[in-house]
Design an enzyme around this catalytic site. Structure first.
Site, PDB file in Angstrom:
ATOM      1  N   LYS A 119       0.790  -1.089   0.077  1.00 58.71           N
ATOM      2  CA  LYS A 119      -0.051  -0.083   0.167  1.00 58.71           C
ATOM      3  C   LYS A 119       0.739   1.256   0.119  1.00 58.71           C
ATOM      4  CE  LYS A 119      -1.765   1.546   3.956  1.00 58.71           C
ATOM      5  NZ  LYS A 119      -1.836   2.873   4.763  1.00 58.71           N
ATOM      6  N   ASN A 120       1.834   1.178   0.898  1.00 61.84           N
ATOM      7  CA  ASN A 120       2.615   2.700   1.150  1.00 61.84           C
ATOM      8  C   ASN A 120       3.657   2.901  -0.012  1.00 61.84           C
ATOM      9  OD1 ASN A 120       1.011   3.285   3.359  1.00 61.84           O
ATOM     10  ND2 ASN A 120       2.357   2.266   4.760  1.00 61.84           N
ATOM     11  N   CYS A 166      -5.053   8.027   9.149  1.00 54.98           N
ATOM     12  CA  CYS A 166      -5.273   7.222  10.326  1.00 54.98           C
ATOM     13  C   CYS A 166      -5.059   8.258  11.564  1.00 54.98           C
ATOM     14  CB  CYS A 166      -4.291   5.932  10.675  1.00 54.98           C
ATOM     15  SG  CYS A 166      -5.165   4.524   9.945  1.00 54.98           S
ATOM     16  N   ARG A 207       0.880  13.952  13.551  1.00 56.71           N
ATOM     17  CA  ARG A 207       1.835  13.716  12.490  1.00 56.71           C
ATOM     18  C   ARG A 207       2.204  14.864  11.770  1.00 56.71           C
ATOM     19  NH1 ARG A 207      -1.281   8.789  10.019  1.00 56.71           N
ATOM     20  NH2 ARG A 207       0.706   8.075   8.904  1.00 56.71           N
ATOM     21  N   GLN A 244       9.134  18.169   8.214  1.00 57.34           N
ATOM     22  CA  GLN A 244      10.372  17.954   7.461  1.00 57.34           C
ATOM     23  C   GLN A 244      10.351  17.828   5.853  1.00 57.34           C
ATOM     24  OE1 GLN A 244      13.516  17.016   9.013  1.00 57.34           O
ATOM     25  NE2 GLN A 244      12.077  18.008  10.783  1.00 57.34           N
ATOM     26  N   ASP A 300       3.931  -0.389  12.201  1.00 61.21           N
ATOM     27  CA  ASP A 300       2.566  -0.530  11.727  1.00 61.21           C
ATOM     28  C   ASP A 300       2.231  -2.154  12.232  1.00 61.21           C
ATOM     29  OD1 ASP A 300       2.009   1.727  10.574  1.00 61.21           O
ATOM     30  OD2 ASP A 300       2.896   1.066   8.535  1.00 61.21           O
ATOM     31  N   ARG A 358      -9.308   0.238   4.264  1.00 60.12           N
ATOM     32  CA  ARG A 358      -8.301   1.136   3.841  1.00 60.12           C
ATOM     33  C   ARG A 358      -6.837   0.613   3.425  1.00 60.12           C
ATOM     34  NH1 ARG A 358      -7.260   6.476   7.004  1.00 60.12           N
ATOM     35  NH2 ARG A 358      -5.858   6.599   5.377  1.00 60.12           N
TER      36      ARG A 358
HETATM   37  N1  EPU Z   1       7.134  13.128  11.318  1.00 61.96           N
HETATM   38  C1  EPU Z   1       7.413  14.545  11.779  1.00 61.96           C
HETATM   39  N2  EPU Z   1       7.649  15.515  10.874  1.00 61.96           N
HETATM   40  C2  EPU Z   1       7.630  15.206   9.531  1.00 61.96           C
HETATM   41  C3  EPU Z   1       7.354  13.893   9.310  1.00 61.96           C
HETATM   42  C4  EPU Z   1       7.233  12.852  10.251  1.00 61.96           C
HETATM   43  O1  EPU Z   1       7.381  14.694  12.875  1.00 61.96           O
HETATM   44  O2  EPU Z   1       7.797  16.043   8.795  1.00 61.96           O
HETATM   45  C5  EPU Z   1       6.978  12.260  12.540  1.00 61.96           C
HETATM   46  C6  EPU Z   1       5.535  11.862  12.345  1.00 61.96           C
HETATM   47  O3  EPU Z   1       4.576  12.613  13.130  1.00 61.96           O
HETATM   48  C7  EPU Z   1       5.316  10.445  12.948  1.00 61.96           C
HETATM   49  C8  EPU Z   1       7.220  10.110  12.615  1.00 61.96           C
HETATM   50  O4  EPU Z   1       7.746  11.382  12.407  1.00 61.96           O
HETATM   51  O5  EPU Z   1       5.551  10.443  14.556  1.00 61.96           O
HETATM   52  C9  EPU Z   1       7.079   8.927  11.521  1.00 61.96           C
HETATM   53  O6  EPU Z   1       6.412   9.512  10.295  1.00 61.96           O
HETATM   54  P1  EPU Z   1       6.950   9.262   9.024  1.00 61.96           P
HETATM   55  O7  EPU Z   1       6.804  10.201   7.870  1.00 61.96           O
HETATM   56  O8  EPU Z   1       7.921   8.123   8.701  1.00 61.96           O
HETATM   57  O9  EPU Z   1       5.397   8.532   8.504  1.00 61.96           O
HETATM   58  P2  EPU Z   1       4.245   8.619   7.471  1.00 61.96           P
HETATM   59  O10 EPU Z   1       4.990   9.143   6.102  1.00 61.96           O
HETATM   60  O11 EPU Z   1       3.453  10.018   8.188  1.00 61.96           O
HETATM   61  C10 EPU Z   1       4.169   6.222   6.869  1.00 61.96           C
HETATM   62  C11 EPU Z   1       3.033   5.421   6.590  1.00 61.96           C
HETATM   63  C12 EPU Z   1       2.367   4.991   7.808  1.00 61.96           C
HETATM   64  C13 EPU Z   1       3.593   4.417   8.748  1.00 61.96           C
HETATM   65  C14 EPU Z   1       4.831   5.347   8.909  1.00 61.96           C
HETATM   66  C15 EPU Z   1       5.939   4.871   9.532  1.00 61.96           C
HETATM   67  C16 EPU Z   1       2.257   6.042   4.329  1.00 61.96           C
HETATM   68  C17 EPU Z   1       0.919   6.724   3.652  1.00 61.96           C
HETATM   69  N3  EPU Z   1       2.007   5.997   5.719  1.00 61.96           N
HETATM   70  O12 EPU Z   1       3.613   7.465   7.351  1.00 61.96           O
HETATM   71  O13 EPU Z   1       1.489   3.918   7.578  1.00 61.96           O
HETATM   72  O14 EPU Z   1       3.270   4.132   9.945  1.00 61.96           O
HETATM   73  O15 EPU Z   1       5.187   5.784   7.266  1.00 61.96           O
HETATM   74  O16 EPU Z   1       6.372   3.706   9.080  1.00 61.96           O
HETATM   75  O17 EPU Z   1       2.910   5.797   3.882  1.00 61.96           O
HETATM   76  C18 EPU Z   1      -0.105   2.549   7.818  1.00 61.96           C
HETATM   77  O18 EPU Z   1       0.012   2.030   6.784  1.00 61.96           O
HETATM   78  O19 EPU Z   1      -1.091   2.033   8.593  1.00 61.96           O
HETATM   79  C19 EPU Z   1       0.485   3.813   8.054  1.00 61.96           C
HETATM   80  C20 EPU Z   1      -0.171   4.380   9.338  1.00 61.96           C
END
Ligand code: EPU
Length: 430
Positions: A22-23, A117, A122, A126, A305, A397
């Site tokens: 998915k991601n 979610c 989040r 960055q 996850d 989802r």
């Molecule tokens: N974070 C920041 N600032 C940023 C970006 C991230 O503080 O600019 C923090 C977030 O708040 C979070 C942590 O860093 O606490 C990790 O964030 P990351 O950017 O790695 O995650 P994401 O891109 O928001 C993706 C997946 C998530 C998965 C995370 C961690 C997608 C669409 N989502 O989220 O997937 O949990 O990476 O591996 O790719 C899921 O599939 O159930 C899901 C939630």
């Protein structure tokens, strides 16, 4: 309202085929609009988040043609606007990948602030930092993130934290920037590598994805390609853990075992037998699983996850386990639901202290988010009696045909929409 009804206590036995990640798919579909030629992407999971993203891509004018259940052709040439204002896109987190993709191609993009979610704050600082380092002006106005520049220039960026989303998003924009970009403290997740491979297949020049330093030489334009998405690490992990929790014996097929090592290692530590083939992992659950400690970490650490699903298994493992969530705040909300099934778990901050018990008992529970929802399904499969899970739209989802795949493994689970359906299910399996 759609629900799952489950009669638990039956070990899962058999083989299950894992779909595309998915991601990775969400990022790759967004990236596909970065060239004008047609791009054919295969092994896309048929799930709600993907449909939402495809509608948004279509709405900005790109051609979106479904060539099959898991294959789509995207043509970015016909894009009319860089403002993505599709209402449902606000509900998915991955909407932000259109920002990097459109900024790279058109030097301007407007995308609603991401949803997804409800698993805590989040931030996207960055992503913003990365686009600004490439020379864009990034503003947040009326719920939209607006990024704009006359020219994108390569940069040397050190991320303050490891972020999958920010790594991918900045990589997308930098692929079409002028000059070289170096991203340090980059995320190493398999889907970061998949997106880099996809971009390279379109003519980008990206090296080092999968390590914490990614080097990108910007190119003037990208071209069409055909690409197949990697298998979903988390879908595979979910079935592995379900096999363990139900003390079953499941071969999880079409996976990359290397991507599953953190999960395999923990399952083996608590007493499961794990065997690997080239593209399959077999999990043989033990009658008496034992406690362990888990800390979620960026790849190759234990994935956040998989935290809720693994916690359910530990709730059924002898002794006291400690689970520490270090990536996402507020990812232990499902514990209250598990308590209704008899689990004894205490949450202190981002740590869950899990006292293993022999049996969970079925109850009516609600899925608070995607992975926690999957965890409650696993709890229901392992529990004595009937479990009804509300709010399964969250689960849908991210898992294609979840109930169907579980039924193929012998589970008694059905998707229902009313009390009458639940009664019918109970009569049928009596
Ligand atoms: N974070 C920041 N600032 C940023 C970006 C991230 O503080 O600019 C923090 C977030 O708040 C979070 C942590 O860093 O606490 C990790 O964030 P990351 O950017 O790695 O995650 P994401 O891109 O928001 C993706 C997946 C998530 C998965 C995370 C961690 C997608 C669409 N989502 O989220 O997937 O949990 O990476 O591996 O790719 C899921 O599939 O159930 C899901 C939630």
């Amino acid at each position: 309202m759609e629900q799952y009804v489950i009669r638990g206590g039956i070990p899962l036995i058999g083989e299950v085929e894992i779909g595309g990640a998915k991601n990775a798919a969400l990022a790759i579909l967004a990236a596909a609009v970065m060239c004008d030629e047609p791009v054919v992407i295969d092994n896309i999971p048929d799930i709600r988040d993907i449909s939402v993203l495809l509608s948004a891509i279509q709405e900005i004018g790109a051609g979106v043609e479904r060539l099959g259940k898991h294959t789509v052709k995207i043509t970015g040439k016909t894009i009319k606007t860089v403002r993505v204002d599709h209402d449902s896109i606000k509900k998915i987190r991955a909407s932000y990948y259109l920002l990097g993709a459109l900024l790279g191609k058109y030097r301007k993009a407007e995308v609603p602030l991401p949803g997804g979610c409800n698993i805590g704050i989040r931030a996207i600082d960055q992503h913003k930092k990365g686009f600004e380092a490439l020379g864009a002006v990034v503003k947040i106005e009326h719920g939209m993130i607006i990024a704009d520049t006359d020219s994108l220039r390569g940069c040397h960026l050190y991320f303050d934290m490891v972020s999958v989303g920010a790594t991918i998003n900045v990589m997308l924009a930098a692929a079409l920037a002028e000059g070289n970009t170096i991203l340090e403290n980059a995320a190493k997740e398999p889907h970061v590598v998949d997106v880099a491979n996809f971009l390279n297949s379109m003519g980008a020049n990206i090296k080092g994805a999968g390590t914490d330093v990614i080097r990108i030489k910007g190119v003037r334009a990208l071209h069409g390609t055909e690409y197949s998405i990697i298998p979903d690490q988390i879908e595979a992990g979910t079935f592995m853990v379900a096999a363990a929790a139900t003390k079953g014996d499941v071969v999880v097929r079409n996976v990359i075992p290397k991507h599953l090592e953190a999960i395999s290692a923990k399952l083996s530590e608590i007493g499961c037998q794990i065997t690997e083939e080239d593209d399959a992992v077999r999990v043989f659950g033990n009658n008496e699983l034992k406690h362990t400690q888990i800390k979620t970490l960026p790849y190759p650490g234990f994935p956040t996850d998989m935290q809720p699903q693994m916690t359910v298994t530990l709730a059924l493992s002898k002794g006291t386990s400690i689970v520490t969530e270090t990536i996402v705040d507020n990812r232990c909300k499902y514990v209250d639901e598990l308590a209704k099934m008899g689990a004894t778990i205490k949450v202190e901050g981002n740590t869950a202290i899990v006292d293993g018990i022999r049996k969970l008992t079925g109850a009516e529970v609600s899925a608070p988010d995607l992975r926690a929802g999957a965890a409650l399904v696993i709890a229901g499969l392992a529990a004595d009696g009937y479990t009804v899970i509300d709010d399964i739209q969250y689960i849908e989802r991210g898992y294609e045909g979840f109930d169907e795949k579980l039924r193929q493994l012998g589970a008694q689970i059905e998707r229902v929409t009313c009390e009458k359906d639940i009664q019918r299910f109970k009569l049928k399996i009596c």
